[in-house]
Design an enzyme around this catalytic site. Structure first.
Site, short mmCIF file in Angstrom:
data_model
loop_
_atom_site.label_atom_id
_atom_site.label_comp_id
_atom_site.label_asym_id
_atom_site.label_seq_id
_atom_site.Cartn_x
_atom_site.Cartn_y
_atom_site.Cartn_z
N GLY A 292 41.82 52.41 43.94
CA GLY A 292 41.53 50.97 44.09
C GLY A 292 42.54 50.31 45.01
CG HIS A 293 46.59 49.91 43.77
ND1 HIS A 293 46.70 50.71 42.65
CD2 HIS A 293 46.82 48.64 43.35
CE1 HIS A 293 47.00 49.97 41.62
NE2 HIS A 293 47.07 48.72 41.98
CD GLN B 153 33.82 41.98 42.48
OE1 GLN B 153 33.38 42.46 43.54
NE2 GLN B 153 33.16 42.04 41.34
CD GLN C 295 45.77 39.16 39.90
OE1 GLN C 295 46.56 39.25 38.99
NE2 GLN C 295 45.52 40.15 40.72
O1 PAF Z 1 47.04 42.51 40.11
C1 PAF Z 1 48.21 42.84 39.96
O2 PAF Z 1 48.57 44.01 40.00
C2 PAF Z 1 49.27 41.78 39.70
O3 PAF Z 1 48.78 40.78 38.88
C3 PAF Z 1 49.88 41.19 40.98
C4 PAF Z 1 48.84 40.46 41.81
C5 PAF Z 1 50.49 42.31 41.81
C6 PAF Z 1 50.98 40.20 40.63
O4 PAF Z 1 52.01 40.80 39.91
#
Ligand code: PAF
Length: 286
Positions: free
Chosen positions: A35-36, A154, A159
């Site tokens: 995902g990342h 998503q 968030q």
């Molecule tokens: O989605 C995440 O992994 C975290 O909430 C983030 C956006 C890196 C903030 O710490």
């Protein structure tokens, strides 16, 4: 390149800015998965230089949450970033970000607190203060890295909506890019927390995706009443599932939708083996 200090990364950013290069930021808490990597790929396609931040942000975890237990795999994360063409991995220690303050300390940190309407629902209802912690760290990272683009998944739909709102409200000069959810072949949405699940737990966790897909199929057949759509979920739930919420909201404003439409996102949070999992689906997309 791995950097831990704010001053070090700022120096690099300054050089890039001078050269007129565009910068993309992928904020993460590490334990990187496909995902990342999809966010990194999008950032690489969009920007000249890519920064990935790896920071398990203490102030977005509640006192009873998994901050201490959260997977920390910096070495592997750094390797993955390198293989995927990331220019800088920024992995500050909590002290570097918050000084001696931070978690449970009110006297050092100025928090960014998103509007009540956005946080008093869905994940914010049980994770009190979570989005204050997220917005605070994201704004700090945006100020440090000063990216042209920042990339969010998503998967954490609430968030992204809240971060977009913050950026708009505070005139932060960055474009937020939202990228689609990445799933295992089984349909399970990728999450760093999947690491906590046993094989059996992973199977039980498939219920989340099945519930959402079925709701979408029912919607496509013409059922729009959210109460009726919500009821279809129970066929997939057993005593192994502790459902926290299943909600229908507008994908841009987070307003509740009693009648679902093409702008509705359906969000679910459910515990399996006491691991809190979230997932969501846009009803309007194919
Ligand atoms: O989605 C995440 O992994 C975290 O909430 C983030 C956006 C890196 C903030 O710490």
């Amino acid at each position: 390149m791995l950097l831990n200090k704010i001053e070090e990364i700022k120096k690099n950013i300054k050089v890039w800015k001078k050269e007129g290069l565009t910068i993309g930021l992928v904020p993460t808490m590490g334990a990187l998965h496909a995902g990342h990597l999809s966010l990194i790929k999008k950032a690489k396609e969009t920007c000249d230089r890519v920064v990935v931040s790896v920071f398990v942000n203490p102030i977005q975890f509640g006192p009873a949450e998994d901050y201490d237990k959260y997977p920390r795999t910096l070495e592997a994360d750094e390797k993955l970033c390198k293989e995927n063409g990331v220019d800088i991995v920024f992995a500050p220690a909590p002290k570097e970000m918050y000084g001696d303050g931070g978690r449970l300390s009110n006297d050092i940190l100025t928090y960014v607190c998103p509007p009540f309407f956005y946080v008093n629902k869905l994940c914010g209802k049980t994770r009190v203060g979570h989005f204050d912690g997220v917005c605070t760290v994201v704004l700090k990272l945006l100020n440090i890295v000063q990216p042209d683009y920042a990339f969010f998944g998503q998967k954490d739909a609430q968030q992204v909506i809240i971060v977009k709102k913050m950026v708009k409200d505070l005139n932060v000069p960055v474009k937020i890019i939202q990228c689609p959810i990445i799933r295992e072949e089984s349909g399970l949405a990728l999450s760093s927390r999947n690491k906590y699940l046993t094989e059996e737990g992973k199977k039980d966790a498939l219920a989340l995706g099945k519930i959402l897909n079925n709701i979408k199929a029912c919607y496509k057949k013409g059922i729009t009443d959210s109460v009726a759509l919500r009821e279809t979920a129970y066929a997939y739930l057993s005593e192994k599932h502790d459902l926290e919420y299943l909600e229908f909201v507008d994908r841009d404003t987070l307003e509740d939708r009693t009648i679902a439409d093409n702008n509705t996102v359906v969000l679910i949070a459910c515990r399996v083996e006491n691991v809190r999992l979230i997932d969501n689906i846009y009803l309007g997309e194919n």
